[in-house]
Design an enzyme around this catalytic site. Structure first.
Site, short mmCIF file in Angstrom:
data_model
loop_
_atom_site.label_atom_id
_atom_site.label_comp_id
_atom_site.label_asym_id
_atom_site.label_seq_id
_atom_site.Cartn_x
_atom_site.Cartn_y
_atom_site.Cartn_z
N LYS A 29 0.52 -1.25 0.55
CA LYS A 29 -0.35 0.06 -0.18
C LYS A 29 0.88 1.26 0.02
CE LYS A 29 -4.17 0.95 2.35
NZ LYS A 29 -5.10 0.54 3.74
C1 E4P Z 1 -8.16 2.27 3.83
O1 E4P Z 1 -7.67 1.15 2.86
C2 E4P Z 1 -7.64 2.96 4.98
O2 E4P Z 1 -7.35 1.77 5.51
C3 E4P Z 1 -9.41 3.40 5.06
O3 E4P Z 1 -10.45 2.79 4.37
C4 E4P Z 1 -9.06 4.60 5.73
O4 E4P Z 1 -10.18 4.18 6.85
P1 E4P Z 1 -11.29 5.68 8.52
O5 E4P Z 1 -11.21 7.53 7.50
O6 E4P Z 1 -12.15 5.16 8.85
O7 E4P Z 1 -9.46 6.24 9.37
#
Ligand code: E4P
Length: 218
Positions: free
Chosen positions: A87
């Site tokens: 990622k």
């Molecule tokens: C995406 O892969 C992120 O880990 C995640 O969806 C972020 O979510 P949040 O806005 O609830 O922190």
């Protein structure tokens, strides 16, 4: 539509996997910290534990912001398990890293995407997944689902293989909206996934069926 769970909590991952509907996992440094997982060795070991539960794609996020650092981390991460997806944040160095890794056949997930332009660049660089954060857009009065729809339109205009992985899911209607638009993947905490199960008429109906069965078979 694939279902990923957005957590580093092993119990939640196991519960979703046991339902039989889980296709993968996404994590991020905040989710790891929430579970108290700190230190490089512990973090790598935790990714391994997740990969041991779920055979589908597991996103593991780099913390470097320079090209060399990201590549070094990516090379360590992909050694953990064959289902690791690296990622990478949507920054200039990140796009270079995504291009480099995708040319090498390493799966990537371009994270922190908030605009169509960013999604277009991620696809051009060859990202396996692009992660638009719809809840965080809704939080600032922008329409997160509208972004998913626009990215869907752009990707469908061409032959981009990049999958739209709708992230930052807050509730069931985000999941349903993504399905209506045609997102390839939704990554959600456990609660909205389980929320999809619920309807009061199901509970009332089941209660009546069971009561009637009991009457007839007393
Ligand atoms: C995406 O892969 C992120 O880990 C995640 O969806 C972020 O979510 P949040 O806005 O609830 O922190």
């Amino acid at each position: 539509m694939k279902f990923f769970i957005d957590t580093a909590n092993l119990n939640d991952i196991k519960e979703a996997y046991d339902l039989g509907i889980l296709d993968g996992v996404t994590t991020n440094p905040s989710l790891m910290a929430k579970e108290g997982i700190t230190g490089k060795e512990n973090i790598l070991a935790h990714y391994k534990s997740i990969c041991d539960i779920v055979p589908g794609d597991v996103s593991a996020e780099v913390i470097s912001t320079d090209f060399e650092g990201m590549i070094k981390e990516a090379e360590e991460l992909v050694k953990i398990a064959p289902n690791i997806v690296v990622k990478i944040p949507m920054i200039k160095e990140g796009i270079k890293a995504i291009k480099y890794l995708s040319d090498k056949g390493i799966k990537t997930n371009c994270t922190l995407v908030f605009s169509t332009g960013q999604a277009l660049l991620a696809a051009k660089a060859g990202a396996t997944y692009v992660s638009p954060f719809i809840g965080r857009l809704d939080d600032i009065s922008e329409d997160g689902l509208e972004l998913i729809a626009k990215i869907r339109q752009i990707y469908d205009n061409y032959t981009f293989d990049t999958q739209i992985l709708a992230a930052s899911i807050r509730h069931t209607m985000h999941i349903i909206g993504c399905a209506e638009i045609g997102a390839d993947v939704v990554t959600s905490p456990l609660k909205p996934i389980l929320g999809l199960l619920k309807h009061p008429l199901t509970d009332i109906g089941l209660e009546k069926f069971l009561a009637d069965y009991k009457k007839g078979n007393a």
